[in-house]
Write a protein that holds these residues in place. Structure first.
Motif, PDB file in Angstrom:
ATOM      1  N   UNK A 122     -11.191   0.658 -11.632  1.00  0.00           N
ATOM      2  CA  UNK A 122     -10.036  -0.052 -11.428  1.00  0.00           C
ATOM      3  C   UNK A 122      -9.386   0.515 -10.140  1.00  0.00           C
ATOM      4  N   UNK A 123      -9.486   1.886  -9.721  1.00  0.00           N
ATOM      5  CA  UNK A 123      -8.971   2.323  -8.569  1.00  0.00           C
ATOM      6  C   UNK A 123      -9.597   1.577  -7.264  1.00  0.00           C
ATOM      7  N   UNK A 124     -10.863   1.432  -7.227  1.00  0.00           N
ATOM      8  CA  UNK A 124     -11.927   0.893  -6.248  1.00  0.00           C
ATOM      9  C   UNK A 124     -11.401  -0.684  -6.062  1.00  0.00           C
ATOM     10  N   UNK A 125     -10.994  -1.191  -7.166  1.00  0.00           N
ATOM     11  CA  UNK A 125     -10.778  -2.601  -7.332  1.00  0.00           C
ATOM     12  C   UNK A 125      -9.404  -2.759  -6.475  1.00  0.00           C
ATOM     13  N   UNK A 126      -8.561  -1.846  -6.615  1.00  0.00           N
ATOM     14  CA  UNK A 126      -7.313  -1.998  -6.282  1.00  0.00           C
ATOM     15  C   UNK A 126      -7.368  -1.583  -4.769  1.00  0.00           C
ATOM     16  N   UNK A 127      -7.928  -0.651  -4.261  1.00  0.00           N
ATOM     17  CA  UNK A 127      -8.208  -0.312  -3.059  1.00  0.00           C
ATOM     18  C   UNK A 127      -8.790  -1.543  -2.173  1.00  0.00           C
ATOM     19  N   UNK A 128      -9.736  -2.152  -2.747  1.00  0.00           N
ATOM     20  CA  UNK A 128     -10.454  -3.200  -2.053  1.00  0.00           C
ATOM     21  C   UNK A 128      -9.419  -4.498  -1.846  1.00  0.00           C
ATOM     22  N   UNK A 129      -8.800  -4.918  -2.830  1.00  0.00           N
ATOM     23  CA  UNK A 129      -8.020  -6.053  -2.645  1.00  0.00           C
ATOM     24  C   UNK A 129      -6.864  -5.751  -1.672  1.00  0.00           C
ATOM     25  N   UNK A 130      -6.332  -4.581  -1.766  1.00  0.00           N
ATOM     26  CA  UNK A 130      -5.278  -3.861  -0.734  1.00  0.00           C
ATOM     27  C   UNK A 130      -5.648  -3.952   0.573  1.00  0.00           C
ATOM     28  N   UNK A 131      -6.882  -3.495   0.855  1.00  0.00           N
ATOM     29  CA  UNK A 131      -7.647  -3.641   2.181  1.00  0.00           C
ATOM     30  C   UNK A 131      -7.732  -5.108   2.667  1.00  0.00           C
ATOM     31  N   UNK A 132      -8.162  -5.834   1.642  1.00  0.00           N
ATOM     32  CA  UNK A 132      -8.419  -7.235   2.088  1.00  0.00           C
ATOM     33  C   UNK A 132      -6.903  -7.845   2.725  1.00  0.00           C
ATOM     34  N   UNK A 133      -5.893  -7.640   1.953  1.00  0.00           N
ATOM     35  CA  UNK A 133      -4.591  -8.071   1.866  1.00  0.00           C
ATOM     36  C   UNK A 133      -4.066  -7.480   3.312  1.00  0.00           C
ATOM     37  N   UNK A 134      -4.124  -6.144   3.566  1.00  0.00           N
ATOM     38  CA  UNK A 134      -3.319  -5.528   4.658  1.00  0.00           C
ATOM     39  C   UNK A 134      -3.860  -4.884   5.972  1.00  0.00           C
ATOM     40  N   UNK A 135      -5.271  -4.533   5.577  1.00  0.00           N
ATOM     41  CA  UNK A 135      -5.786  -3.916   6.485  1.00  0.00           C
ATOM     42  C   UNK A 135      -6.889  -4.868   7.387  1.00  0.00           C
ATOM     43  N   UNK A 136      -7.677  -5.691   6.643  1.00  0.00           N
ATOM     44  CA  UNK A 136      -8.504  -6.788   7.503  1.00  0.00           C
ATOM     45  C   UNK A 136      -7.626  -7.654   8.273  1.00  0.00           C
ATOM     46  N   UNK A 137      -6.547  -7.983   7.941  1.00  0.00           N
ATOM     47  CA  UNK A 137      -5.670  -8.863   8.781  1.00  0.00           C
ATOM     48  C   UNK A 137      -5.384  -8.125  10.197  1.00  0.00           C
ATOM     49  N   UNK A 138      -5.227  -6.800  10.084  1.00  0.00           N
ATOM     50  CA  UNK A 138      -4.669  -6.125  11.416  1.00  0.00           C
ATOM     51  C   UNK A 138      -6.027  -6.073  12.430  1.00  0.00           C
ATOM     52  N   UNK A 139      -7.121  -6.363  12.021  1.00  0.00           N
ATOM     53  CA  UNK A 139      -8.230  -6.436  12.871  1.00  0.00           C
ATOM     54  C   UNK A 139      -8.440  -7.785  13.465  1.00  0.00           C
TER      55      UNK A 139
END
Length: 544
Positions: free
Chosen positions: A406-423
């Motif tokens: 569940x922790x990995x799931x949250x981290x991945x979706x938040x990465x897609x939401x906020x970190x990926x667009x920053x690149x």
């Protein structure tokens, strides 16, 4: 007198039977997501906005959940046996697939049937939650409505096929390599996702023009192959029964009276909620993942006149085929390494898998297409599923693994939401972030099922395990039908009308999926506390 050997005692025939069943599921998994990697084309070529696309995708489980076909499928399997149900499921999948193909084909456009669907089934889709459940809504193109009907039938057949294949594997492998057989079938089925991601856009763009019906046609051909696999299995399985003189094994049928015992169990509800939350954050996401990457990555598609662009060939082989072969090398080597007893062979296979994965990722970057990037999703899951299953069997820690997943799931979706667009603007950095996040999400996809399903027998009475699984599948399908539509509705609400297919903002949709992961984490923490208090044994190994 020596005991007469049967086909089941012959390893070659056992694995041939498994291969027939696994290939049928492989084909069905490809069709299940056949439109997912071409969501952008469905918007530009057929006028499907995100809400229409989501309702069509969610329609797959509508009959299973709200007409209780999931329960009827179990009854049919129990009464009619594996052989009949396998062919029936294949035929129903093919029937639904043909309807879906006609719906998206150019032959449907301009017909009286299209006019009828345009003027009818315009239900109110603005109702909170309930509106998202409906497979049809006002404003949906006629092609999306008819495709939803076809997908409903396909979903019935696919669910029926899933439980039938599991029963067939048990029949052929009971007392033998059952766990390996089931793991192999699951691995091959998951490769269907990657196959779909690579080949669906390939066929849609074949010939230099966009024809979305070509992708679905490819899927229908595979459903024909699936039916042929089931028919072939019919004769092998019938031969086995003639040798053994046994009647087909039957599970205890689903009983309404069992629901009281099941629903009164706190442990059952915690696992069922974990299941629906976790899978709702994974499978619906798959249907939008390629378009999400298209909107958040800076992709530099290769020139169509070059080899990377796909118009030229090297040694007579297109880049799509080469990349797919490399993907198969990754999957086969990583999966096989788990079962090699020779340490040198194990290390060699893993090393080859890692090298092949790096080559695959490089090819995906050079091609500059989102679908080839997301296709790595199931590869890590194929590699580590046997490892995780073996760990839970011998070491336990199922509740802890549910928390980690569940922790990995949250981290991945938040990465897609906020970190990926920053690149955005950084093609190399964005692609690396995407690859790593997708691979980790695939690992999470293995963590939870490996711990979740073996935990059910520890939470309910042995006599009602079959009914408990049926109830969990039914609850799970509610989420799988609801969230594809909800994601589409959120995308429509958070983007201006007429937003281009590659310019959608996925932030709020991804936050919603991350929220599902947070809820799953809280429930998994509570489940671990309940387990410690009531002694369910979730942290204990399955093998005593």
């Amino acid at each position: 007198m020596t005991e007469k050997l049967t086909l089941r005692d012959n390893a070659a025939f056992r694995w041939i039977a498994l291969l027939l069943l696994a290939l049928a599921m492989f084909c069905s998994y490809i069709f299940m997501d056949i439109l997912s990697p071409i969501k952008d084309f469905m918007q530009t070529e057929r006028g499907w906005d995100s809400a229409a696309f989501g309702r069509m995708q969610g329609a797959e489980v509508f009959l299973n959940v709200y007409v209780f076909f999931l329960i009827f499928a179990g009854i049919i399997l129990d009464k009619m046996g594996v052989r009949f149900t396998a062919i029936l499921s294949g035929a129903v999948m093919l029937f639904g697939g043909c309807i879906k193909y006609y719906a998206v084909s150019e032959g449907f456009m301009g017909t009286g049937l299209e006019a009828w669907f345009t003027n009818h089934l315009n239900w109110n889709g603005e109702l909170p939650i309930i509106g998202a459940i409906l497979p049809f809504a006002q404003g949906m193109p006629a092609s999306a409505k008819l495709a939803a009907i076809g997908f409903m039938f396909f979903g019935c057949g696919c669910e029926m096929a899933g439980i039938t294949v599991s029963r067939g594997i048990v029949k052929w492998f009971k007392g033998r390599e059952t766990a390996l057989a089931m793991g192999s079938e699951m691995a091959l089925a998951r490769l269907g996702v990657a196959t779909c991601m690579i080949f669906s856009p390939y066929f849609a763009k074949l010939g230099g023009e966009i024809h979305v019906d070509n992708s679905v046609k490819f899927g229908v051909v595979l459903l024909c192959i699936a039916l042929i696999m089931f028919i072939t299995y019919f004769f092998i399985d019938k031969k086995l029964d003639s040798q053994t003189g046994e009647a087909e094994e039957k599970d205890d049928p689903f009983k309404i009276s069992d629901l009281g015992k099941i629903f009164s169990s706190l442990g059952f509800w915690l696992v069922a909620l974990l299941c629906v939350l976790y899978y709702s954050a994974i499978f619906p996401f798959q249907k939008y993942a390629v378009n999400m990457l298209q909107c958040n990555l800076t992709l530099n598609p290769a020139d169509s006149a070059t080899y990377w662009g796909g118009s030229t060939e090297a040694f007579g082989i297109s880049v799509t085929i080469v990349q797919y072969i490399i993907m198969l090398v990754v999957a086969v080597c990583s999966f096989a390494s788990n079962f090699s007893k020779n340490k040198g062979m194990k290390v060699g296979l893993m090393a080859l898998a890692v090298v092949a994965l790096v080559v695959y990722c490089y090819m995906g970057y050079m091609r500059g297409t989102a679908e080839t990037i997301f296709a790595v999703f199931p590869l890590l899951a194929v590699a580590i599923t046997p490892i995780l299953g073996n760990y839970v069997d011998n070491k336990g820690k199922a509740a802890s693994m549910l928390m980690l997943g569940s922790i990995l799931l949250v981290i991945c979706h938040l990465t897609f939401a906020f970190i990926l667009p920053a690149f955005k603007g950084n093609a190399v950095g964005g692609t690396i972030v995407a690859y790593v996040t997708i691979l980790v999400l695939g690992a999470s996809f293995s963590l939870v099922p490996a711990a979740l399903w073996p935990s059910v027998p520890k939470l309910v009475d042995e006599k009602i395990i079959g009914s408990a699984y049926a109830a969990i599948f039914w609850i799970q399908n509610i989420g799988l039908g609801l969230f594809p539509a909800l994601i589409g509705i959120v995308l429509n609400k958070t983007n201006a009308e007429g937003t281009a297919a590659h310019e959608l903002n996925y932030t709020w949709a991804l936050i919603m999926l991350a929220a599902l992961g947070i809820a799953a984490l809280l429930i998994s923490v509570y489940l671990k506390a309940v387990d410690k208090k009531k002694g369910y044994g979730l942290e204990e190994p399955n093998i005593k």
